[in-house]
Design a protein around this motif. Structure first.
Motif, PDB file in Angstrom:
ATOM      1  N   CYS A   1       0.625  -1.338  -0.029  1.00 40.30           N
ATOM      2  CA  CYS A   1       0.015  -0.086   0.123  1.00 40.30           C
ATOM      3  C   CYS A   1       0.712   1.264  -0.176  1.00 40.30           C
ATOM      4  O   CYS A   1       0.611   1.943  -0.569  1.00 40.30           O
ATOM      5  N   ASN A   2       2.068   1.415   0.763  1.00 41.49           N
ATOM      6  CA  ASN A   2       2.881   2.502   0.818  1.00 41.49           C
ATOM      7  C   ASN A   2       3.510   2.818  -0.549  1.00 41.49           C
ATOM      8  O   ASN A   2       3.705   3.892  -0.724  1.00 41.49           O
ATOM      9  N   HIS A   5       0.022   3.780  -3.416  1.00 36.98           N
ATOM     10  CA  HIS A   5      -1.089   4.492  -3.193  1.00 36.98           C
ATOM     11  C   HIS A   5      -0.497   5.779  -2.535  1.00 36.98           C
ATOM     12  O   HIS A   5       0.450   5.923  -2.166  1.00 36.98           O
ATOM     13  N   ARG A  10      -4.042   6.619   1.410  1.00 38.72           N
ATOM     14  CA  ARG A  10      -3.538   5.779   2.624  1.00 38.72           C
ATOM     15  C   ARG A  10      -4.278   6.379   4.022  1.00 38.72           C
ATOM     16  O   ARG A  10      -4.574   5.606   4.817  1.00 38.72           O
ATOM     17  N   TRP A  14      -6.659   4.395   6.254  1.00 38.59           N
ATOM     18  CA  TRP A  14      -6.488   4.315   7.728  1.00 38.59           C
ATOM     19  C   TRP A  14      -7.406   5.009   8.630  1.00 38.59           C
ATOM     20  O   TRP A  14      -7.868   4.327   9.626  1.00 38.59           O
ATOM     21  N   LEU A  38       1.966   6.219   9.252  1.00 40.03           N
ATOM     22  CA  LEU A  38       2.066   6.471   7.757  1.00 40.03           C
ATOM     23  C   LEU A  38       3.299   6.357   7.152  1.00 40.03           C
ATOM     24  O   LEU A  38       3.559   6.335   6.059  1.00 40.03           O
TER      25      LEU A  38
END
Length: 103
Positions: A1-2, A5, A10, A14, A38
């Motif tokens: 994901c990091n 996106h 993100r 979250w 994050l």
């Protein structure tokens, strides 16, 4: 994901995950903490939070973030949100990590 996106996606993901897990639309959390989670600098979270606030999807005050329009915020989240929610549904409902593991 990091890797794949944007920070907006993100952060939205979250927020949706945390409000779902905590069963409330109000989170007692600072933007500094969100930035650490994050892996970004706090001013980046502040910028995205302001954009989401301008869209009236969230509101925030010192140490508190409130999701005001959950369904609209989902449109800003990445695909990971629905996938993670599906995979962890067994964990959240049973309280057992084994329930979420596919055999």
């Amino acid at each position: 994901c990091n890797t794949y996106h944007s920070l907006e996606q993100r952060f939205s993901t979250w927020l949706l995950e945390m409000t779902q897990r905590c069963n409330t639309n109000k989170l007692q959390v600072t933007q500094e903490h969100v930035a650490r989670v994050l892996g970004v600098h706090r001013p980046s979270v502040t910028y995205i939070a302001q954009e989401l606030r301008d869209l009236k999807l969230i509101d925030y005050r010192r140490g508190r973030i409130i999701v005001t329009v959950r369904e609209a915020l989902k449109k800003h989240a990445c695909m990971c949100y629905s996938e993670d929610r599906f995979e962890t549904a067994g964990v959240l409902s049973t309280g057992s990590w084994d329930a979420g593991i596919k055999q």
